[in-house]
Scaffold this motif. Structure first.
Motif, PDB file in Angstrom:
ATOM      1  N   MET A  20       0.844  -1.198   0.000  1.00 49.67           N
ATOM      2  CA  MET A  20       0.000   0.000   0.000  1.00 49.67           C
ATOM      3  C   MET A  20       0.882   1.252   0.000  1.00 49.67           C
ATOM      4  N   VAL A  21       0.527   2.197  -0.838  1.00 52.16           N
ATOM      5  CA  VAL A  21       1.304   3.427  -0.910  1.00 52.16           C
ATOM      6  C   VAL A  21       0.972   4.309   0.293  1.00 52.16           C
ATOM      7  N   ALA A  22       2.020   4.788   0.951  1.00 50.93           N
ATOM      8  CA  ALA A  22       1.807   5.617   2.140  1.00 50.93           C
ATOM      9  C   ALA A  22       1.315   7.005   1.744  1.00 50.93           C
ATOM     10  N   THR A  23       0.449   7.553   2.588  1.00 46.61           N
ATOM     11  CA  THR A  23       0.024   8.948   2.442  1.00 46.61           C
ATOM     12  C   THR A  23       0.207   9.603   3.810  1.00 46.61           C
ATOM     13  N   VAL A  24       0.105  10.927   3.839  1.00 46.76           N
ATOM     14  CA  VAL A  24       0.227  11.621   5.126  1.00 46.76           C
ATOM     15  C   VAL A  24      -0.830  11.087   6.093  1.00 46.76           C
ATOM     16  N   ALA A  25      -2.060  10.968   5.581  1.00 45.60           N
ATOM     17  CA  ALA A  25      -3.156  10.525   6.449  1.00 45.60           C
ATOM     18  C   ALA A  25      -2.931   9.100   6.948  1.00 45.60           C
ATOM     19  N   SER A  26      -2.475   8.218   6.071  1.00 49.78           N
ATOM     20  CA  SER A  26      -2.290   6.829   6.499  1.00 49.78           C
ATOM     21  C   SER A  26      -1.184   6.703   7.540  1.00 49.78           C
ATOM     22  N   VAL A  27      -0.120   7.499   7.385  1.00 46.80           N
ATOM     23  CA  VAL A  27       0.981   7.453   8.354  1.00 46.80           C
ATOM     24  C   VAL A  27       0.503   7.952   9.716  1.00 46.80           C
ATOM     25  N   VAL A  28      -0.240   9.058   9.713  1.00 41.98           N
ATOM     26  CA  VAL A  28      -0.731   9.611  10.985  1.00 41.98           C
ATOM     27  C   VAL A  28      -1.770   8.677  11.597  1.00 41.98           C
TER      28      VAL A  28
ATOM     29  N   ASN B 115      -4.662  18.535  14.089  1.00 38.13           N
ATOM     30  CA  ASN B 115      -3.972  19.748  14.563  1.00 38.13           C
ATOM     31  C   ASN B 115      -2.687  19.390  15.308  1.00 38.13           C
ATOM     32  N   ALA B 116      -2.774  18.347  16.119  1.00 43.31           N
ATOM     33  CA  ALA B 116      -1.582  17.929  16.864  1.00 43.31           C
ATOM     34  C   ALA B 116      -0.529  17.384  15.909  1.00 43.31           C
ATOM     35  N   ALA B 117      -0.970  16.604  14.926  1.00 42.39           N
ATOM     36  CA  ALA B 117      -0.028  15.994  13.971  1.00 42.39           C
ATOM     37  C   ALA B 117       0.628  17.052  13.086  1.00 42.39           C
ATOM     38  N   THR B 118      -0.126  18.097  12.756  1.00 45.06           N
ATOM     39  CA  THR B 118       0.414  19.144  11.877  1.00 45.06           C
ATOM     40  C   THR B 118       1.694  19.748  12.444  1.00 45.06           C
ATOM     41  N   VAL B 119       1.691  19.930  13.757  1.00 40.53           N
ATOM     42  CA  VAL B 119       2.835  20.576  14.403  1.00 40.53           C
ATOM     43  C   VAL B 119       4.082  19.698  14.336  1.00 40.53           C
ATOM     44  N   ILE B 120       3.879  18.407  14.492  1.00 36.14           N
ATOM     45  CA  ILE B 120       5.062  17.539  14.648  1.00 36.14           C
ATOM     46  C   ILE B 120       5.403  16.726  13.408  1.00 36.14           C
ATOM     47  N   TYR B 121       4.500  16.660  12.427  1.00 35.69           N
ATOM     48  CA  TYR B 121       4.712  15.736  11.317  1.00 35.69           C
ATOM     49  C   TYR B 121       6.008  16.022  10.541  1.00 35.69           C
ATOM     50  N   ALA B 122       6.135  17.232  10.009  1.00 38.28           N
ATOM     51  CA  ALA B 122       7.318  17.537   9.180  1.00 38.28           C
ATOM     52  C   ALA B 122       8.632  17.412   9.951  1.00 38.28           C
TER      53      ALA B 122
ATOM     54  N   GLU C  84       5.679  10.894   0.538  1.00 35.63           N
ATOM     55  CA  GLU C  84       5.277   9.664   1.225  1.00 35.63           C
ATOM     56  C   GLU C  84       5.135   8.504   0.244  1.00 35.63           C
ATOM     57  N   ALA C  85       4.704   8.792  -0.974  1.00 34.93           N
ATOM     58  CA  ALA C  85       4.503   7.726  -1.959  1.00 34.93           C
ATOM     59  C   ALA C  85       5.816   7.031  -2.316  1.00 34.93           C
ATOM     60  N   GLN C  86       6.941   7.719  -2.101  1.00 38.03           N
ATOM     61  CA  GLN C  86       8.241   7.110  -2.422  1.00 38.03           C
ATOM     62  C   GLN C  86       8.875   6.395  -1.229  1.00 38.03           C
ATOM     63  N   TRP C  87       8.286   6.524  -0.054  1.00 39.78           N
ATOM     64  CA  TRP C  87       8.857   5.860   1.122  1.00 39.78           C
ATOM     65  C   TRP C  87       8.725   4.354   0.978  1.00 39.78           C
ATOM     66  N   ASP C  88       9.624   3.625   1.636  1.00 39.94           N
ATOM     67  CA  ASP C  88       9.384   2.181   1.707  1.00 39.94           C
ATOM     68  C   ASP C  88       8.579   1.889   2.971  1.00 39.94           C
ATOM     69  N   ALA C  89       8.056   0.676   3.037  1.00 42.31           N
ATOM     70  CA  ALA C  89       7.107   0.338   4.104  1.00 42.31           C
ATOM     71  C   ALA C  89       7.734   0.458   5.492  1.00 42.31           C
ATOM     72  N   VAL C  90       9.003   0.071   5.616  1.00 42.10           N
ATOM     73  CA  VAL C  90       9.635   0.094   6.940  1.00 42.10           C
ATOM     74  C   VAL C  90       9.836   1.528   7.407  1.00 42.10           C
ATOM     75  N   PHE C  91      10.161   2.425   6.479  1.00 39.19           N
ATOM     76  CA  PHE C  91      10.343   3.823   6.867  1.00 39.19           C
ATOM     77  C   PHE C  91       9.003   4.426   7.295  1.00 39.19           C
TER      78      PHE C  91
END
Lengths: 197, 205
Positions: A1-9, A33-40, A139-146
């Motif tokens: 499955m390709v990772a997205t910001v939403a799926s990772v969070v 809102n909480a994820a926005t601050v720390i995600y990047a 995110e689409a280029q990340w591998d699953a483990v990352f």
């Protein structure tokens, strides 16, 4: 499955047993809102820490406008804006003997160019290229483990922000460290996965 | 692409110490590539100097250094070839066309660092003219290396990589020792294959 910001969070939220799910970082929910601050910052921290293969990027360096680099350096190049960590300065293709590679020294430094504070790369390599970890990777280029490592690292601050549970946050952080250690072992240039992983 | 390339040799060394990653480009910037890059040329040159590798023998007519008067008691001062890692011997010239000598005599010569020019130059002092230099050359193209040299190189590089990549690891010594043994085996095999047609008794003063 390709990772997205939403799926990772959302994976991170599941890890801390939260009932919340987000559709995007800007959906307005408390979790988003909480994820926005720390995600990047978390993603950039892990990219820099782990140097995964998929984030390797090579670019020609641009000379800075500094009149004279400090000794013992001959060239001062601008630090690329999308560079998270410099891996290696290298010569351009065709400008060196492929059978006789030589170490190329370089230093990341600070300089004031035209009264502007500037991050630079100092080296003695003419027409230098830089191999570095880029922040441009999606995110689409990340591998699953990352993706898993990012989710687990995100879970730690999210546990505190959403649930106020420091004990839980500590456990999640320990798990995150274990997953991060497998990122390198399972990278594309790995030939085997070490025992115990 | 020709085999083996620089990266193939590095990967053989990495495999031999049980490192789990390969490199695709010695300038790729990975931990392994950085250590390989630091040691590759030095390791190759060390082995070429230490061993009697027939494939690395080179023979050239020496060229006099223009405008330099040799120091006493020498008669001639020659330019030191840029790719010369170790002088084996100097023999009377010319390089081609002369009959094999039936009365070989010792030839005295000496490498010299001539400080008079700026910058200083490496030179060879000798009383022969014309003179031919036989030496261990800096052979950088791995496709011309013999299997024994490749084995010795990989073993020797692996020993250095073990220390560079497994910091604080208890298995360093074992891995380094195995790699060293492999390099020694390869060198002993090759020394038996040293050239048998030594033309003149070279003698370094």
């Amino acid at each position: 499955m390709v990772a997205t910001v939403a799926s990772v969070v959302n994976t991170a939220l599941e890890l801390i047993a939260s009932q919340a799910q987000i559709t995007a970082l800007n959906d307005g929910s408390p979790a988003a809102n909480a994820a926005t601050v720390i995600y990047a910052p978390v993603v950039q921290l892990l990219l820099r820490e782990l140097d995964p293969d998929f984030a390797r990027f090579t670019a020609t360096l641009a000379l800075s406008a500094a009149p004279l680099p400090p000794p013992p350096w001959t060239y001062e190049y601008l630090y690329p804006a999308n560079c998270l960590r410099l891996r290696q300065v290298r010569p351009a293709a065709g400008s060196y003997d492929v059978n006789d590679p030589k170490p190329i020294r370089s230093n990341v430094a600070f300089d004031t160019i035209s009264a502007v504070a500037t991050k630079v790369i100092l080296t003695n390599q003419v027409n230098a290229l830089a191999v570095y970890t880029t922040s441009d990777v999606l995110e689409a280029q990340w591998d699953a483990v990352f993706a898993e490592a990012v989710s687990r690292r995100l879970a730690n601050p999210l546990a505190m922000a959403l649930s106020g549970r420091p004990d839980f946050a500590d456990k999640v952080l320990e798990q995150a460290a274990r997953v991060a250690s497998t990122v390198e072992a399972t990278d594309d240039s790995s030939i085997t996965v070490p025992e115990g992983n | 692409m020709a085999f083996p390339a620089v990266e193939d040799l590095c990967n053989m060394a990495l495999d031999s110490i049980g490192y789990t990653r390969h490199i695709a480009d010695i300038y790729e910037g990975s931990a392994a590539a950085r250590v390989c890059l630091a040691y590759y040329g030095q390791t190759r040159d060390e082995l070429l100097v230490e061993g009697e590798w027939p494939f690395a023998l080179r023979e050239v007519a020496l060229i006099a250094l223009a405008g330099q008067t040799p120091p006493t008691p020498w008669t001639f001062e020659y330019a030191y070839p840029a790719d010369c890692l170790r002088i084996r011997y100097v023999r009377p010239g010319p390089l081609t066309g002369a009959a094999r000598s039936t009365n070989p005599l010792p030839v005295l010569f000496r490498p010299w660092n001539d400080q008079r020019p700026n910058p200083p130059v490496q030179a060879i002092l000798c009383d022969l003219s014309p003179a031919v230099l036989i030496y261990q050359g800096q052979i950088t193209d791995p496709t011309t290396w013999t299997p024994e040299f490749i084995r010795a190189f990989v073993g020797s590089l692996a020993k250095k990589l073990a220390f560079g990549l497994f910091k604080g690891d208890n298995i360093i010594k074992d891995r380094a020792m195995l790699a060293e043994q492999d390099a020694q085996k390869a060198m002993s095999v090759d020394s038996m294959a040293a050239p048998q047609d030594t033309p003149v008794n070279g003698q370094q003063r």
